[in-house]
Design a protein around this motif. Structure first.
Motif, PDB file in Angstrom:
ATOM      1  N   ALA A  12     -13.756   7.425  17.437  1.00 35.77           N
ATOM      2  CA  ALA A  12     -13.950   8.179  16.243  1.00 35.77           C
ATOM      3  C   ALA A  12     -12.708   8.946  15.678  1.00 35.77           C
ATOM      4  CB  ALA A  12     -15.129   9.320  16.548  1.00 35.77           C
ATOM      5  N   ALA A  13     -12.145   9.301  16.808  1.00 35.22           N
ATOM      6  CA  ALA A  13     -10.850  10.335  16.554  1.00 35.22           C
ATOM      7  C   ALA A  13      -9.561   9.224  15.944  1.00 35.22           C
ATOM      8  CB  ALA A  13     -10.198  10.603  17.830  1.00 35.22           C
ATOM      9  N   MET A  14      -9.774   8.141  16.397  1.00 36.59           N
ATOM     10  CA  MET A  14      -8.569   6.951  15.907  1.00 36.59           C
ATOM     11  C   MET A  14      -8.734   6.846  14.548  1.00 36.59           C
ATOM     12  SD  MET A  14      -6.410   4.403  17.232  1.00 36.59           S
ATOM     13  CE  MET A  14      -5.947   2.718  16.581  1.00 36.59           C
ATOM     14  N   VAL A  15     -10.408   6.356  14.024  1.00 38.07           N
ATOM     15  CA  VAL A  15     -10.749   5.956  12.755  1.00 38.07           C
ATOM     16  C   VAL A  15     -10.094   7.310  11.859  1.00 38.07           C
ATOM     17  CG1 VAL A  15     -12.561   5.890  11.132  1.00 38.07           C
ATOM     18  CG2 VAL A  15     -12.534   4.713  13.289  1.00 38.07           C
ATOM     19  N   GLN A  20      -3.792   9.263   7.737  1.00 36.34           N
ATOM     20  CA  GLN A  20      -2.229   8.897   7.195  1.00 36.34           C
ATOM     21  C   GLN A  20      -2.222   7.796   6.361  1.00 36.34           C
ATOM     22  OE1 GLN A  20       0.097  10.695   8.926  1.00 36.34           O
ATOM     23  NE2 GLN A  20      -1.601  12.123   9.488  1.00 36.34           N
ATOM     24  N   GLN A  21      -3.092   8.068   5.184  1.00 38.15           N
ATOM     25  CA  GLN A  21      -2.854   6.785   4.059  1.00 38.15           C
ATOM     26  C   GLN A  21      -1.577   6.031   3.861  1.00 38.15           C
ATOM     27  OE1 GLN A  21      -5.292   6.588   1.459  1.00 38.15           O
ATOM     28  NE2 GLN A  21      -4.258   4.966   0.368  1.00 38.15           N
ATOM     29  N   GLY A  55      -2.393   2.698   5.415  1.00 43.49           N
ATOM     30  CA  GLY A  55      -3.000   2.211   4.246  1.00 43.49           C
ATOM     31  C   GLY A  55      -4.532   2.782   4.184  1.00 43.49           C
ATOM     32  N   GLY A  56      -4.663   3.715   5.034  1.00 38.94           N
ATOM     33  CA  GLY A  56      -5.888   4.578   4.913  1.00 38.94           C
ATOM     34  C   GLY A  56      -7.094   3.785   5.067  1.00 38.94           C
ATOM     35  N   PHE A  87       0.820  -1.225   0.042  1.00 35.58           N
ATOM     36  CA  PHE A  87      -0.052  -0.001  -0.116  1.00 35.58           C
ATOM     37  C   PHE A  87       0.639   1.239   0.067  1.00 35.58           C
ATOM     38  CE2 PHE A  87       0.623  -0.761   4.632  1.00 35.58           C
ATOM     39  CZ  PHE A  87       0.798   0.936   4.904  1.00 35.58           C
ATOM     40  N   MET A  88       2.196   1.298   0.677  1.00 34.29           N
ATOM     41  CA  MET A  88       3.073   2.320   0.502  1.00 34.29           C
ATOM     42  C   MET A  88       3.273   2.763  -0.798  1.00 34.29           C
ATOM     43  SD  MET A  88       5.438   2.226   3.953  1.00 34.29           S
ATOM     44  CE  MET A  88       4.624   1.804   5.493  1.00 34.29           C
ATOM     45  N   VAL A  89       3.571   1.493  -1.687  1.00 34.60           N
ATOM     46  CA  VAL A  89       4.029   1.870  -3.122  1.00 34.60           C
ATOM     47  C   VAL A  89       2.967   2.660  -3.690  1.00 34.60           C
ATOM     48  CG1 VAL A  89       4.722   0.685  -5.271  1.00 34.60           C
ATOM     49  CG2 VAL A  89       5.636  -0.232  -3.002  1.00 34.60           C
TER      50      VAL A  89
END
Lengths: 247, 338
Positions: B144-147, B153-154, B158-159, B84-86
């Motif tokens: 909620a904040a965690m989500v 932070q894609q 991995g978003g 996913f980083m790629v």
């Protein structure tokens, strides 16, 4: 042992305590009386850390109590009961007493199961006469028995100063007598302050009395001195204190 | 002695011997997933049922555990950057990721991370005497904040998609039936051990103290204890359990994403505990397994019906049997005894 100097408590502009001085030497049994709203319970709340005074000092055994957290004051050896006795209904009588007896232990040591009954708990059971109810849940106790359990919990804490807020309120005559005996026993080896309305109880068990009125100490002295004092009679609506509060 | 331990022993034998022999691999993996949820439920049973702390944000701790494990699995694959980083155009492995190549660190973080956060949160919140609904709302806001944080932070997390495509664990092929059976046994074993440990704690003096804090926090202060400490310790224990469950969940299910740990999954677990019976630890575990199973069964039949059924069940339990299934069973047993 306990010393209050110029203690003031203000609730929304109302002076619940308006400069109270009080000294209770070690080993004394002191009664605290006064009409409703005189500030008796507030005074106990201040000593035990539940209410923070606006001004003044409270020292116990050389320690300044003002601003200290409630459980830290307990750890110094000051214990109290409440007007409406609060016991843990889901726990048994013995478990209630055991919790009261264990607070000096480190928390991690409580992760083990209780085995048997410690000496402090045993003593509290016999003194309060609750042996037969030891394994019953505290929720099934009668009003009087709950008050005794609370007293027992206080004893199991092994405090040096006990503050009792109306220990015989709502009790039957026999229950009151038993509580009186218990109080005499406790007072023999503890310093005790009792807030009480019941004049008969007062006359039977009190030696020294402090009368509070409108947040101030009105008189202090023996039962005879206090009941003979004209100011006290006036405070109790111009009648003899015995008539006014005897109910 | 034997009678006392008989129910637990029976269930342990069923779970450890009968289930792996009788269930087909797909069903066994599903059961492993429910047992992961049951570990979280056990923590909720401890914090809420025994300690009165209604925590609506266990998903946060579950997610921390899950992401820790997922990061390790991604790095253990080798072959450069995680996929996913790629795709997100990240060119170098972020520094945050590096230590997670070590499985001991990753597993440690999966448990100690949640514990540390719970300790900090608990110390701040319980000392200020925040409790009841306020505490519940606070923990829900945390979920909620965690989500939001994870989705935002894609490149790091991995978003929305989270992380998936895990191929092996400690050299074993994750797709193989034998690996999944092994994982199932590990999850069941961990649940069993944690259940026994929690039961021991509940029956100890600390457990009595916890109940006392639940029923009369202010009175407990005058017994010389600091309720904030008692609550923080308990909350941290439940957080650690949720973290460990998350770490086990990832290799079993093969994915971790924000949708698995937000407000809704956190609430679903609380509902499961309520249905099973929050005052009994076994009830919490039972509730999680039953509700997990029911969710799968119903979703297979009528996709959207489950949400309504779950809601209805919750209302039904709260109004008719506040002690849940465990309460009903307990009543039935005592009625039979007399």
């Amino acid at each position: 042992m306990l010393e209050l100097r110029d203690v003031r408590v203000v609730f929304d502009g109302f002076h619940a305590l308006d400069g109270v001085d009080l000294t209770v030497p070690e080993g004394e049994l002191r009664f605290l009386i006064g009409p409703n709203g005189a500030g008796k319970t507030t005074l106990i709340d201040v000593i035990t850390g539940l209410t923070r005074p606006a001004a003044g000092t409270v020292t116990f055994d050389g320690h300044d109590l003002v601003g200290r957290k409630e459980h830290r004051i307990v750890r110094l050896g000051v214990g109290r009961t409440f007007q409406t006795s609060v016991v843990f209904e889901e726990l048994s009588v013995v478990e209630n007493l055991d919790l009261a007896a264990c607070f000096r232990r480190p928390l991690w040591s409580l992760a083990r199961r209780r085995k048997g009954v410690s000496q402090a708990v045993e003593e509290a059971l016999t003194r309060t006469g609750l042996e037969e109810l030891a394994d019953r849940s505290a929720g099934v106790l009668s009003h009087g028995q709950r008050q005794w359990l609370e007293l027992g919990m206080l004893l199991a804490q092994r405090p040096r100063l006990l503050l009792l807020d109306e220990p015989v309120a709502g009790m039957s005559r026999e229950e009151r007598e038993r509580t009186g005996e218990l109080l005499t026993q406790i007072a023999a080896d503890h310093t005790v302050i009792v807030v009480e309305h019941d004049m008969e109880f007062l006359r039977r068990h009190a030696s020294k009395v402090t009368v509070l009125h409108e947040g101030k100490v009105l008189v202090e002295g023996s039962v005879e001195q206090v009941s003979a004092d004209p100011r006290v009679q006036e405070v109790y609506l111009g009648r003899k204190p015995s008539d006014a509060v005897g109910k | 002695m034997i009678r006392k331990h008989l129910p637990f022993a029976t269930i342990a034998v069923l779970a450890l011997v009968a289930a792996p022999l009788l269930l087909e691999p797909f069903r066994l993996s599903l059961l492993a997933k429910y047992l992961c949820y049951a570990i979280v439920a056990l923590g909720i049973g401890l914090a809420w049922g025994q300690g009165g702390m209604l925590t609506l944000g266990q998903g946060v701790f579950f997610g921390l555990g899950g992401y820790s494990m997922a990061m390790y699995l991604k790095l253990a694959e080798g072959g450069g950057l995680p996929d996913f980083m790629v795709w997100s155009g990240v060119e170098e492995l972020p520094a945050l990721w590096t230590p997670f190549a070590n499985p001991v660190f990753a597993l440690g973080m999966a448990v100690l991370g949640p514990v540390a956060i719970a300790v900090v949160l608990g110390t701040l919140v319980f000392r200020q005497r925040v409790r009841g609904a306020y505490f519940a709302i606070l923990t829900q806001a945390l979920a909620a904040a965690m989500v939001i944080l994870l989705v935002g932070q894609q490149g790091l997390t991995g978003g929305t998609n989270g992380m998936t495509n895990f191929f092996d664990l400690f050299g074993a092929d994750l797709a193989a039936d034998s690996t999944q059976r092994g994982l199932y046994l590990v999850v069941a074993g961990v649940l069993g051990v944690l259940y026994l440990a929690t039961r021991q704690l509940v029956n100890s003096r600390f457990g009595r103290l916890l109940v006392a804090v639940r029923d009369g926090e202010d009175r407990v202060r005058f017994l010389g204890y600091n309720p904030a400490t008692v609550k923080t310790v308990t909350f941290a224990a439940s957080a650690g359990m949720a973290g460990l469950a998350g770490a086990l969940f990832v290799p079993v299910v093969g994915i971790i994403s924000p949708a698995l740990l937000g407000v809704v999954p956190s609430l679903e677990l609380v509902v499961a505990v309520a249905v099973g019976g929050r005052h009994a630890l076994a009830g919490a575990v039972l509730g999680a397994v039953l509700m997990g199973y029911a969710k799968t069964a119903f979703s297979e039949q009528f996709a959207d019906g489950w949400l309504y059924l779950q809601g209805a069940l919750f209302i039904l339990v709260m109004t008719l049997a506040p002690k849940g299934i465990a309460g009903i069973l307990g009543r039935w047993r005592s009625a039979r005894a007399t």
